[in-house]
Design an enzyme around this catalytic site. Structure first.
Site, PDB file in Angstrom:
ATOM      1  N   LYS A 145      40.522  43.524  40.036  1.00 35.32           N
ATOM      2  CA  LYS A 145      40.356  42.144  39.577  1.00 35.32           C
ATOM      3  C   LYS A 145      38.889  41.883  39.235  1.00 35.32           C
ATOM      4  O   LYS A 145      38.011  42.643  39.656  1.00 35.32           O
ATOM      5  CB  LYS A 145      40.808  41.189  40.675  1.00 35.32           C
ATOM      6  CG  LYS A 145      40.041  41.374  41.982  1.00 35.32           C
ATOM      7  CD  LYS A 145      40.656  40.589  43.116  1.00 35.32           C
ATOM      8  CE  LYS A 145      39.874  40.858  44.395  1.00 35.32           C
ATOM      9  NZ  LYS A 145      40.530  40.294  45.566  1.00 35.32           N
ATOM     10  N   TYR A 162       7.229  30.464  36.127  1.00 35.68           N
ATOM     11  CA  TYR A 162       7.465  29.042  36.355  1.00 35.68           C
ATOM     12  C   TYR A 162       7.127  28.601  37.780  1.00 35.68           C
ATOM     13  O   TYR A 162       7.370  29.328  38.734  1.00 35.68           O
ATOM     14  CB  TYR A 162       8.948  28.708  36.133  1.00 35.68           C
ATOM     15  CG  TYR A 162       9.368  28.706  34.684  1.00 35.68           C
ATOM     16  CD1 TYR A 162       8.745  27.853  33.763  1.00 35.68           C
ATOM     17  CD2 TYR A 162      10.388  29.529  34.244  1.00 35.68           C
ATOM     18  CE1 TYR A 162       9.154  27.849  32.434  1.00 35.68           C
ATOM     19  CE2 TYR A 162      10.802  29.525  32.925  1.00 35.68           C
ATOM     20  CZ  TYR A 162      10.180  28.684  32.024  1.00 35.68           C
ATOM     21  OH  TYR A 162      10.576  28.679  30.722  1.00 35.68           O
TER      22      TYR A 162
HETATM   23  C1  LIG Z   1      40.337  41.121  46.697  1.00 34.37           C
HETATM   24  C2  LIG Z   1      41.439  41.375  47.584  1.00 34.37           C
HETATM   25  C3  LIG Z   1      41.474  42.532  48.396  1.00 34.37           C
HETATM   26  C4  LIG Z   1      40.342  43.516  48.480  1.00 34.37           C
HETATM   27  O1  LIG Z   1      39.413  43.072  49.409  1.00 34.37           O
HETATM   28  P1  LIG Z   1      38.063  43.920  49.727  1.00 34.37           P
HETATM   29  O2  LIG Z   1      37.468  43.217  50.862  1.00 34.37           O
HETATM   30  O3  LIG Z   1      37.255  43.862  48.493  1.00 34.37           O
HETATM   31  O4  LIG Z   1      38.540  45.288  50.049  1.00 34.37           O
HETATM   32  C5  LIG Z   1      42.610  42.778  49.134  1.00 34.37           C
HETATM   33  N1  LIG Z   1      43.656  41.915  49.107  1.00 34.37           N
HETATM   34  C6  LIG Z   1      43.647  40.780  48.372  1.00 34.37           C
HETATM   35  C7  LIG Z   1      44.810  39.893  48.419  1.00 34.37           C
HETATM   36  C8  LIG Z   1      42.542  40.479  47.584  1.00 34.37           C
HETATM   37  O5  LIG Z   1      42.545  39.361  46.854  1.00 34.37           O
END
Ligand SMILES: *Cc1c(COP(=O)(O)O)cnc(C)c1O
Length: 768
Positions: free
Chosen positions: A493, A717
């Site tokens: 994702k 800045y």
């Molecule tokens: C993003 C996500 C993960 C992965 O989590 P990490 O801590 O990055 O390993 C696992 N399960 C769900 C439902 C997620 O949304």
């Protein structure tokens, strides 16, 4: 290889089944991985079966591609379309064949093992000795139970020295590799903590590694680690092996080294009895020093006068310089491999080129330097090169160098030759390079990186470079912590945590992960359009994308009764049944998910009342898997999950997978892996318990300007960056608009310039 199928059957003690028509066919090459393969004549496929993959399932596809000889352990796949050799264990058969093949040669074979440095020592030894010997060596890091036999099967009569590496991850593996290799000379590189989890003690690990050398005549090792040297000396005495110890710390040893580092290079002095040598390596780190000591010690053993090769040490390069893939100009794809050049590595590079070109139907070009030190007469050499290029259906070859130019008549495809890289550069016309996959392959002294530079697309001064080898390493670190049958869902994702979704998904598909997970349907669509076939789950399915999800076979996470009902309706409208879905249970995170038993019962009834959707898995998400002080809470989540998932499973007759662990969960609670885990940030290199993960991303930019700022003056800045002393400041064209967090300004963040760490001074601006 010169064996026929029936001879191989005898060697591996197998029984011939199926169609005998091909049993007298001579075998030219061995295949174990159907994904990289396409040359079918005279090939023998070993159907290996491991915990995660079973080669038998690819046999019919390979028969269609024209492969007609197989080694199998499952009798039931044999049929009349090919010749089959049936054995008990296909891996053992491959090893037996390799051991037999090895016995046909009596030139010296060097075996290298240890925890670190095997590949580098192998490659460097090759580099320092290749003007003196005709060397066959393991391709890449082929050092496993399968990689070692595949390497050995490449041995041929025109070589006079073999250098192979052997690696193990568990007890009792080395004995098999020793039987295949039986090295005359052994090198034990550094012993570290890699794979320690499978050994009781470091001594056990050393003893296991030493099994490689049981029948060796000489064994080279560093005496400076007491545990190692005690074990090695005992082992040498028991097996009548001549120990060849070396030291960097003035311990008693055959070879005494001392080293001085300056400006990134190291001058090494070696003393053997009264004789002294001196050489330079272009590195300043300890492991490079150690690796080059091993190389010198080996060269000293093989050559009467190691003085002859001292100059070669100055030219050593890093081993990463090989097989990288880059976007080129005019829709070209570059496969760079300019570390060295020989027939075996050419064959490997061609297979990579083929793979890359096939995806986008690109024209295939090879830019090739003279090939040196093969031991073959030139005409025969380039005839073989032509054969390889023809087999891999290369459209055009560009030869660079006097020898390849002289024998250009051997090439049957389109060709151009240049006596030197300079003449290639002078005649370079950009538009002659378009819509092609181009392999750039040359021995190091040809400096083919210059060609790559010319052909590489340059649109930005700033790049985020992703190391896919490191990603695979990280994946395997996690795989090794899981039971072989546990499935892996990888979270890709948010553009794969910012690392590039399509490229990473392709690699993960190739690595056979079980599921990919995206946040929204659009991300899934993108992956399907890029040709990804791995099952994909959408974590936040929106009503408006249901139709697309169904068309593109994207499986939704259904987290509420309402969503279940709506998704069922869309499936029904499409006239489908049993569409795969996943149910999310909220066990304490209080984000998405079915929370109470009532809700879960309602969901079960709704799903069971028709056959529109089918639950593939139930899952939940941990709120604090990385926080030990909250472990009581995490345990309550596990308990909730177990009872809720049991309730769901018992309501359906088919098997439903369960998963709750994210990356930190896999590290800290492997006992809760159930049937699947969801790997996220760990893949991208972040470990909560200190696993040996590799960094996968490097953000690189250029320096726009350098200026000297006096003490008391400020930078940027708000005049935040005040100089305490006169300082040299580099301005880099990278700012918060590019995602460089403003919080990293004012010395909180840093960059590396020529390897030196420098703080970010002042406020980070938008583009600078
Ligand atoms: C993003 C996500 C993960 C992965 O989590 P990490 O801590 O990055 O390993 C696992 N399960 C769900 C439902 C997620 O949304």
């Amino acid at each position: 290889m010169v064996f026929s199928v029936s001879e191989i059957a005898k060697i591996v003690q197998g029984e011939i089944l199926g169609n005998r028509a091909f049993s007298e066919q001579k075998i030219n090459h061995i295949i174990t991985d159907s994904r990289t393969f396409f040359r079918s004549e005279k090939a023998l496929f070993f159907a290996l079966s491991g915990p995660r993959n079973n080669g038998h399932q690819y046999i019919s596809a390979l028969i269609e591609k024209g492969v007609n000889a197989f080694v199998i352990s499952d009798k039931s796949v044999a049929n009349n379309n090919a010749t089959f050799i049936w054995v008990k264990n296909t891996t053992a058969a491959l090893q037996k064949l390799a051991a037999f093949h090895r016995q046909q040669f009596n030139f010296p074979l060097i075996g290298i093992t240890g925890s670190n440095g095997k590949t580098i020592v192998k490659e460097w030894l090759h580099d320092v000795l290749c003007n003196r010997f005709k060397i066959i060596r393991s391709p890449k890091s082929y050092n496993s139970q399968i990689g070692v036999p595949l390497s050995v099967l490449l041995m041929q009569g025109n070589f006079d020295l073999a250098i192979f590496e052997a690696g193990i991850s568990q007890p009792n593996e080395m004995k098999k590799l020793a039987e295949i290799l039986s090295p005359e000379i052994g090198i034990l590189t550094n012993i570290g903590d890699a794979h320690q989890e499978n050994f009781i003690s470091i001594r056990q690990k050393i003893q296991e590694k030493l099994q490689l050398f049981r029948k060796s005549k000489q064994l080279i090792f560093n005496v400076d680690n007491k545990t190692v040297s005690n074990e090695v000396e005992k082992f040498c005495a028991e097996n009548s092996i001549e120990p060849i110890p070396w030291t960097l710390k003035n311990n008693p040893a055959n070879i005494r080294f001392s080293a001085k580092t300056k400006y990134g290079s190291t001058t090494i002095k070696a003393e053997i009895g009264e004789t002294k040598y001196q050489f330079i390596i272009p590195f300043s780190d300890d492991s490079a020093l150690e690796n080059s000591c091993h190389c010198f010690a080996t060269a000293h053993l093989l050559l009467e006068d190691p003085g002859l090769i001292l100059k070669e040490f100055e030219k050593l390069g890093t081993v990463e310089m090989r097989l990288e893939i880059k976007q080129g100009i005019n829709n070209c794809l570059l496969v760079n491999d300019y570390y060295n050049s020989d027939l075996n590595s050419l064959a490997i590079a061609l297979s990579v080129l083929h793979q890359q070109a096939a995806k986008e139907h690109l024209y295939k070009k090879v830019i090739l330097s003279d090939i040196q030190q093969t031991g073959l007469p030139q005409k025969e050499l380039y005839r073989r090169v032509n054969k390889l290029l023809t087999e891999w259906k290369i459209d055009e070859v560009i030869g660079i160098g006097p020898a390849i130019s002289a024998f250009s008549d051997e090439f049957v495809m389109n060709k151009k030759c240049y006596p030197s890289i300079t003449s290639f550069q002078q005649n370079f016309i950009r538009k002659q390079f378009g819509n092609s996959a181009i392999l750039i392959k040359g021995a190091r002294q040809f400096t083919f990186e210059k060609i790559s530079e010319m052909l590489q697309q340059k649109t930005h001064q700033t790049e985020l470079e992703i190391n896919l080898n490191a990603l695979v390493h990280n994946l395997n670190v996690f795989r090794n912590r899981l039971k072989p049958e546990t499935k892996i869902m990888v979270m890709v994702k948010a553009f794969s945590y910012g690392s590039g979704d399509v490229e990473i998904a392709k690699l993960l598909q190739y690595q056979n992960v079980d599921y990919l997970a995206v946040a929204v349907a659009d991300e899934g669509l993108q992956l399907r359009n890029a040709g990804i076939k791995t099952p994909i789950i959408v974590m936040n399915p929106e009503q408006s994308s249901f139709q697309n999800m169904i068309e593109y076979q994207l499986e939704p996470n259904l987290y509420s009764v309402e969503l279940i009902g709506n998704f069922q309706k869309t499936v029904a409208q499409n006239g489908l049944q049993d569409f795969p879905v996943h149910l999310k249970i909220d066990t304490g995170m209080n984000r998405l998910g079915l929370k109470s038993e009532t809700e879960i019962q309602e969901a079960i009834q709704l799903i069971a009342s028709n056959n529109w959707i089918k639950i593939k898995s139930v899952f939940s998400h941990l709120a604090a898997s990385d926080e030990p002080q909250l472990d009581d809470f995490t345990k309550s989540q596990f308990a909730n999950f177990e009872s809720f998932s049991a309730l769901i499973s018992s309501s359906f007759s088919h098997k439903i997978d369960r998963h709750i662990l994210n990356s930190a969960g896999i590290e800290r609670f492997p006992e809760k892996q159930f049937e699947m885990v969801r790997l996220g940030i760990g893949l991208y290199g972040v470990s909560i318990t200190g696993l040996s993960l590799e960094n996968i991303g490097t953000l690189k930019s250029t320096v726009s300007q350098v200026k000297t700022v006096a003490s008391g003056e400020t930078v940027g800045y708000g005049r935040k960056g005040e100089m305490a002393v006169e300082s040299k400041i580099a301005i880099v064209p990278l700012g918060y608009a590019d995602g460089l967090d403003r919080k990293l300004g004012n010395k909180k963040g840093a960059a590396f310039i020529n390897g030196k760490r420098v703080p970010i001074v002042g406020n980070i601006c938008m583009d600078m």
